[in-house]
Design an enzyme around this catalytic site. Sequence first.
Site, PDB file in Angstrom:
ATOM      1  N   TYR A 410       0.802  -1.227   0.000  1.00  0.00           N
ATOM      2  CA  TYR A 410       0.000   0.000   0.000  1.00  0.00           C
ATOM      3  C   TYR A 410       0.836   1.279   0.000  1.00  0.00           C
ATOM      4  CZ  TYR A 410      -0.395  -0.716   5.216  1.00  0.00           C
ATOM      5  OH  TYR A 410      -0.198  -0.937   6.549  1.00  0.00           O
ATOM      6  N   GLU A 411       0.134   2.413  -0.246  1.00  0.00           N
ATOM      7  CA  GLU A 411       0.755   3.719  -0.562  1.00  0.00           C
ATOM      8  C   GLU A 411       1.517   3.645  -1.887  1.00  0.00           C
ATOM      9  OE1 GLU A 411      -0.266   6.019   1.215  1.00  0.00           O
ATOM     10  OE2 GLU A 411      -0.661   5.220   3.200  1.00  0.00           O
ATOM     11  N   GLY A 412       1.050   2.812  -2.793  1.00  0.00           N
ATOM     12  CA  GLY A 412       1.747   2.585  -4.065  1.00  0.00           C
ATOM     13  C   GLY A 412       2.734   1.454  -3.879  1.00  0.00           C
TER      14      GLY A 412
END
Length: 603
Positions: A410-412
Amino acid sequence: MSTETDNKKDLLRGGQFLVKETKAENVFTPEDFTDEQKMMRDSVKEFVDREIWPKKEEFEKKNYQLTEELMRKAGEMGFLGVSVPEEYDGLGMGFVTTMLVVDYISGATGSFSTAFGAHTGIGTLPITLYGTEEQKKKYVPKLASGEWFGAYALTEPGAGSDANSGKTKAVLSEDGKYYSITGQKMWISNAGFCNLMIVFARIEDDKNITGFIVEYDPENGISLGEEEKKLGIHSSSTRQVFFNETKVPVENMLAGRGEGFKIAMNALNVGRIKLAGACLDAQRRTITEGVKYANDRVQFKTPIAQFGAIKSKLAEMATSSYAGESASYRAAKDIESRIEIRKEEGASHQEAELKGVEEFAIECSILKVAVSEDIQNCTDEGIQIFGGMGFSADAPMESAWRDARIARIYEGTNEINRMLSVGMLIKKAMKGHVDLLGPATKVADELTGIPSFETPDYSELFAEEKEMIAKLKKVFLMVAGSAVQKYGPQLEDHQQLLLASADILIEIYMAESTILRTEKNAKRFGEDSQKEQIAMAKLYLYHAVDIINSRAKEGIVSFAEGDEQRMMLMGLKRFTKYQNMPNVVELRNTIADKVIEENKYCF
């Protein structure tokens, strides 16, 4: 003139670490925490030790109510409002203190860490940074206190890394008073107990999505899927959210029409550095649990902590943790200083915070990748130290390993962030914010010049290591500079080359941060007091050189041929050569012996 003012004056722009020298006295380290920050850290640690750590087993039983209850307690303690301005009932503290709270509140379990991060970051920040005065007054005090909880609805079945491709629609009513939102969102953290969602939808055929503040009301066309069955973070509520003509007042649009993609990207920048922070105390606690077990576990009439194989693991775990701390707080302070400069120039809190974080988006991506991978390695070695017991759900390592795995996604994803870091650096160079061309040209000239055969003076602490960092920067400039020259705008199509370049960039920043922190502390506290930290800085650099050598070689042979390739490979050999190769076994033993003696992570 104060040292603080001097440091601001000398503050580099984001990405400039690659082409300009940073002085040790200009980096912020955890040893620089103010008394107020230390009090906040101790308060958070006490909360975690009292409320969260003893309930670790309960968090593995999908107890979403427990997460919600403890989030409410965190709100009562003021932890949810640390970064919220005082006029909206927050504590209004600086970026470093915000980072510190994220760091220490995240150590016990990934479930609570995810809920906390989703609420305080992407659930609250878009309103404080992009909301109108009316929106902030209406919603932010409730979010800061824990009366309400926030969620962030961006991802869709067909829109993950390509966030701007979402299909959720927002249709304006005939009377122009509200939008009807219809669509499906997935992987929404805190969905099961949130009161408010930041929802992204497309109006008509707009190129970019738009952000909306949507209050959760099942009577208003909002329904939730079942709780997702996940590998880890078991008590973090994660659900699909379905919108069926959900009415949202026009005044709940966030920023302007079509500005949702910008909101999403800037929220992710903040989320990335805070994700790095959220992995730090998890590493410290993993190391502490590992060394305690290793000191207690006796085999062949000897505590296993005394075996070289275990010492090697403890030393490497401690080193990566120390490096992650060093780089994370260096970047956090740089962001805070940039925010303060913007405010002094007359910018609003919103604008200053946005531009401050955006300036260091490269470093945010670097940290997200490096620290999320370090926590995975750390928990993996934690299982190995526990042996068969590590594989058991009755021991703390099994859940720590599973919880750590999400951090790389997550967060890219880390792959996206790797490519982003290099892509953003090249864009900065094209805008003239970072001069890559000049230094890259000098490196190209150096490749064809005659190398110096003088024996340098390495009598000062880290003299050779700092020279090595300078040479590693030349490696990046050589590889990336030649790649840009060859491919131009098409470079983004060569993803494996970008990934290799990113690894070089990441290792430079992490190694340099570790050396600068240690040099600063050795100067003020004395080298004897930093013996183990000096060993960690040298050990980290040793590995960084190896990684950079390997990745640069891979990159060079992918695009260069003949004489050009031979010249670059010779340059690489020159730029990664030690004069005095460190004794890695000795370094590891120095670090491990200290951790074993203290029976915990002690740096």
